[in-house]
Design a protein around this motif. Sequence first.
Motif, PDB file in Angstrom:
ATOM      1  N   ILE A  84       0.940  -1.338  -0.014  1.00  0.00           N
ATOM      2  CA  ILE A  84      -0.290  -0.120  -0.028  1.00  0.00           C
ATOM      3  C   ILE A  84       0.296   1.342   0.126  1.00  0.00           C
ATOM      4  CG2 ILE A  84      -2.270   1.679   0.844  1.00  0.00           C
ATOM      5  CD1 ILE A  84      -2.576  -1.135   2.575  1.00  0.00           C
ATOM      6  N   PRO A  85       1.178   1.725  -0.878  1.00  0.00           N
ATOM      7  CA  PRO A  85       1.961   2.611  -1.421  1.00  0.00           C
ATOM      8  C   PRO A  85       1.385   4.340  -0.699  1.00  0.00           C
ATOM      9  CG  PRO A  85       1.755   1.335  -3.441  1.00  0.00           C
ATOM     10  CD  PRO A  85       1.334   0.962  -2.764  1.00  0.00           C
ATOM     11  N   GLU A  86       0.384   4.325  -1.100  1.00  0.00           N
ATOM     12  CA  GLU A  86      -0.061   5.671  -0.321  1.00  0.00           C
ATOM     13  C   GLU A  86       0.065   5.693   1.166  1.00  0.00           C
ATOM     14  OE1 GLU A  86      -3.480   3.155  -1.103  1.00  0.00           O
ATOM     15  OE2 GLU A  86      -1.316   3.506  -2.084  1.00  0.00           O
ATOM     16  N   TRP A 115       2.865   7.891   6.182  1.00  0.00           N
ATOM     17  CA  TRP A 115       3.536   7.618   7.867  1.00  0.00           C
ATOM     18  C   TRP A 115       4.694   8.408   7.481  1.00  0.00           C
ATOM     19  CZ3 TRP A 115       8.808   5.276   8.157  1.00  0.00           C
ATOM     20  CH2 TRP A 115       9.375   4.977   9.174  1.00  0.00           C
ATOM     21  N   GLN A 116       5.405   7.993   6.060  1.00  0.00           N
ATOM     22  CA  GLN A 116       6.535   9.827   5.760  1.00  0.00           C
ATOM     23  C   GLN A 116       6.335  10.893   6.776  1.00  0.00           C
ATOM     24  OE1 GLN A 116       9.871   8.679   5.782  1.00  0.00           O
ATOM     25  NE2 GLN A 116       9.757   6.836   5.245  1.00  0.00           N
ATOM     26  N   GLN A 117       4.843  11.449   6.059  1.00  0.00           N
ATOM     27  CA  GLN A 117       4.417  12.290   6.517  1.00  0.00           C
ATOM     28  C   GLN A 117       4.255  13.538   7.724  1.00  0.00           C
ATOM     29  OE1 GLN A 117       0.229  13.374   5.482  1.00  0.00           O
ATOM     30  NE2 GLN A 117       0.734  15.681   5.280  1.00  0.00           N
ATOM     31  N   LYS A 118       3.838  11.619   8.376  1.00  0.00           N
ATOM     32  CA  LYS A 118       3.032  11.617  10.072  1.00  0.00           C
ATOM     33  C   LYS A 118       4.629  12.050  10.569  1.00  0.00           C
ATOM     34  CE  LYS A 118      -0.785  12.093   9.339  1.00  0.00           C
ATOM     35  NZ  LYS A 118      -1.630  12.899   9.740  1.00  0.00           N
ATOM     36  N   ASN A 119       5.453  11.100  10.604  1.00  0.00           N
ATOM     37  CA  ASN A 119       7.275  11.804  11.137  1.00  0.00           C
ATOM     38  C   ASN A 119       7.449  12.975  11.001  1.00  0.00           C
ATOM     39  OD1 ASN A 119       8.078   8.967  12.180  1.00  0.00           O
ATOM     40  ND2 ASN A 119       7.446   8.267  10.005  1.00  0.00           N
ATOM     41  N   ALA A 120       7.454  13.611   9.434  1.00  0.00           N
ATOM     42  CA  ALA A 120       7.883  14.462   9.249  1.00  0.00           C
ATOM     43  C   ALA A 120       7.235  15.612   9.855  1.00  0.00           C
ATOM     44  CB  ALA A 120       8.060  15.108   7.797  1.00  0.00           C
ATOM     45  N   LEU A 121       5.697  15.199  10.407  1.00  0.00           N
ATOM     46  CA  LEU A 121       5.444  16.142  11.344  1.00  0.00           C
ATOM     47  C   LEU A 121       5.956  16.100  12.616  1.00  0.00           C
ATOM     48  CD1 LEU A 121       1.255  15.784   9.711  1.00  0.00           C
ATOM     49  CD2 LEU A 121       2.979  17.764   9.909  1.00  0.00           C
ATOM     50  N   VAL A 122       5.859  15.084  12.870  1.00  0.00           N
ATOM     51  CA  VAL A 122       6.994  15.223  14.722  1.00  0.00           C
ATOM     52  C   VAL A 122       8.022  15.447  14.665  1.00  0.00           C
ATOM     53  CG1 VAL A 122       7.654  13.328  15.538  1.00  0.00           C
ATOM     54  CG2 VAL A 122       5.806  12.555  14.386  1.00  0.00           C
ATOM     55  N   LYS A 123       8.920  15.675  13.697  1.00  0.00           N
ATOM     56  CA  LYS A 123      10.584  16.743  13.605  1.00  0.00           C
ATOM     57  C   LYS A 123       9.867  18.410  13.014  1.00  0.00           C
ATOM     58  CE  LYS A 123      12.950  13.095  11.733  1.00  0.00           C
ATOM     59  NZ  LYS A 123      14.065  12.664  10.066  1.00  0.00           N
ATOM     60  N   GLN A 124       9.059  18.773  12.768  1.00  0.00           N
ATOM     61  CA  GLN A 124       8.657  19.936  12.876  1.00  0.00           C
ATOM     62  C   GLN A 124       8.072  20.366  13.932  1.00  0.00           C
ATOM     63  OE1 GLN A 124       5.447  21.053   9.935  1.00  0.00           O
ATOM     64  NE2 GLN A 124       5.365  23.147  10.373  1.00  0.00           N
ATOM     65  N   SER A 125       7.181  19.467  14.777  1.00  0.00           N
ATOM     66  CA  SER A 125       6.794  19.794  16.495  1.00  0.00           C
ATOM     67  C   SER A 125       7.683  19.809  17.109  1.00  0.00           C
ATOM     68  CB  SER A 125       5.754  18.840  16.219  1.00  0.00           C
ATOM     69  OG  SER A 125       4.623  18.576  15.505  1.00  0.00           O
ATOM     70  N   ARG A 179      -1.341   5.585  15.071  1.00  0.00           N
ATOM     71  CA  ARG A 179      -1.676   5.096  14.293  1.00  0.00           C
ATOM     72  C   ARG A 179      -1.616   4.570  12.705  1.00  0.00           C
ATOM     73  NH1 ARG A 179      -4.750   7.140  10.411  1.00  0.00           N
ATOM     74  NH2 ARG A 179      -4.245   9.044   9.924  1.00  0.00           N
ATOM     75  N   VAL A 180      -0.899   5.185  11.873  1.00  0.00           N
ATOM     76  CA  VAL A 180      -0.134   4.701  11.126  1.00  0.00           C
ATOM     77  C   VAL A 180       0.451   4.120  10.950  1.00  0.00           C
ATOM     78  CG1 VAL A 180       0.883   5.606   8.481  1.00  0.00           C
ATOM     79  CG2 VAL A 180      -0.497   7.721   9.626  1.00  0.00           C
ATOM     80  N   ASP A 181       1.228   3.951  11.458  1.00  0.00           N
ATOM     81  CA  ASP A 181       2.198   3.303  12.231  1.00  0.00           C
ATOM     82  C   ASP A 181       1.665   1.538  12.384  1.00  0.00           C
ATOM     83  OD1 ASP A 181       4.601   2.460  11.657  1.00  0.00           O
ATOM     84  OD2 ASP A 181       5.215   2.774  13.933  1.00  0.00           O
ATOM     85  N   ALA A 182       0.158   1.231  13.358  1.00  0.00           N
ATOM     86  CA  ALA A 182      -1.033   0.377  13.121  1.00  0.00           C
ATOM     87  C   ALA A 182      -1.122   0.084  12.617  1.00  0.00           C
ATOM     88  CB  ALA A 182      -2.165   0.964  14.701  1.00  0.00           C
ATOM     89  N   LEU A 183      -1.474   1.091  10.964  1.00  0.00           N
ATOM     90  CA  LEU A 183      -2.593   0.702  10.143  1.00  0.00           C
ATOM     91  C   LEU A 183      -1.527  -0.231   9.052  1.00  0.00           C
ATOM     92  CD1 LEU A 183      -3.746   3.251   8.925  1.00  0.00           C
ATOM     93  CD2 LEU A 183      -4.842   1.373   9.633  1.00  0.00           C
ATOM     94  N   ARG A 184      -0.260   0.028   9.269  1.00  0.00           N
ATOM     95  CA  ARG A 184       1.543  -0.543   8.723  1.00  0.00           C
ATOM     96  C   ARG A 184       1.059  -1.851   9.074  1.00  0.00           C
ATOM     97  NH1 ARG A 184       6.223   1.426   9.831  1.00  0.00           N
ATOM     98  NH2 ARG A 184       7.440   0.943   7.584  1.00  0.00           N
ATOM     99  N   GLY A 185       0.550  -2.216  10.288  1.00  0.00           N
ATOM    100  CA  GLY A 185       0.689  -3.389  10.533  1.00  0.00           C
ATOM    101  C   GLY A 185      -0.463  -4.524   9.751  1.00  0.00           C
ATOM    102  N   TYR A 186      -1.378  -3.862   8.993  1.00  0.00           N
ATOM    103  CA  TYR A 186      -2.366  -4.941   9.110  1.00  0.00           C
ATOM    104  C   TYR A 186      -1.610  -5.135   7.523  1.00  0.00           C
ATOM    105  CZ  TYR A 186      -5.343  -3.207  12.889  1.00  0.00           C
ATOM    106  OH  TYR A 186      -5.843  -2.946  13.841  1.00  0.00           O
TER     107      TYR A 186
END
Length: 452
Positions: free
Chosen positions: A112-114, A119-129, A250-257
């Motif tokens: 599931i590429p998207e 997941w990459q976007q959410k990690n970037a938001l963490v760094k921004q915060s 949350r996205v990590d949990a989805l990646r687990g699926y």
Amino acid sequence: MHRDAPLFVLTLIALFPATGCERKPAAPANGGAPVTGPQVSVVRPEMRAVKRVVEQPGTILAFEETALHAKLPGLVGRIEDDPDKKDRPPQERQIDLGSRVKRAQVLAVLAIPELEEEWQQKNALVKQSESEIVQSQKAEEAARAGVAAAESGVTVAEAGVDRAQAQYERWQKEVDRIAKLLTGGVGDSQTLDETKNQLRAAEAGRKEATARVVAAQAAVKKAAADEAKAGADVATARAKLEVARAEVRRVDALRGYTTIKAPFDGVVTRRAVSTGDFVTGTEKAGLFWVARTDPVRVVVNVPEADAGLVAIGQDVRLVIQVLPGPEPTGKVIRTSWALEPGSRTLRTEIDLRNEKGVLRPGMYVHAKLTAELPSAWAVPAAAVGKLGDDAIIFLVEGSKAVRVTAQLLKGDGQFTQVRRYKKPGASDWTDVTGTEAIATPASALADGQAVP
């Protein structure tokens, strides 16, 4: 007719006696009386515990079987290899029917590429915060320094007020002194005017210094407000960081699926996908079926008449005809307690260890459950007969057989427990006491028949 015909006819007559002629029973070899039927005997009920054996067919089932579904829509990126097939050609190494799997073993991976991009976007938001927190903390430090500077300004302004007050008081005294001199005829009015001007300048300086104190105090309040705002900005930035981290989780949990894993040790009994298939998560059949085969459960449906004999922990002997060797034994582990509405049977389950995997779901078994019933008055099974829907026995009264209706308990094939009986025309039942004389076998008796 041929001249030998009479001889031929006589021969046939000798070989085949005429139909309808009554044949007498052959006499015994010892010359005694001929056998006429079963020997009738008289017995009395005896208190006996009965072992009741319930024999019913059953089926072996997997202890549990799970259909594995995809929670997210996506493509099947790959089917994992079965470690037990490493020596086979590449196209035959995949996990498939019959593959033995371990708990949490990955069976397939969805692409599931998207989801990966999110997941990459959410990690970037963490760094921004995290960067915003650092920036807010610096602003808070600057605001704290501004408060200190403003407070110092108040101190300086208050010192200026003291200085201006001292000047004012000095020139006030000069005015008073010169005015006294003029009253005494000493000095001149010009000096007095100049001194008064100095007094007015000192008073203006005093007012200016007081205004500076007010301004410095206002600056302190502003700096304190800026410090509070900077602290709030730090708290906001930290909250944004927690939100960003929660989104990553949350996205990590989805990646687990995206990984389809075995829920327990078992065997793959069904595979419904291939590499590249698009799955939506709504497939009714599932992608894989995994069965737990150690232990297995044996399901036996016990009829209503014997359901009360089944108890948890009861020994069960099992016959599995397709397997050689000794008959396995087990214990009743669980029952449905309630009877099935349609079949009126009690679902009874026995668990069996299956380390070697020789017991397979779907195998036919024959179960024998043995229950020892409490002692009750019992007679030989042959002494009990059947008349329509009623059980009957024959009491011996006055050397004659009297047929009575009997109420039975349980039997084991050799003896049958009898609770009570009812004579013809009687309205009440009579409990068995053990003193009754009962003729047997019932199949050889008739009501009123003489009993020797």
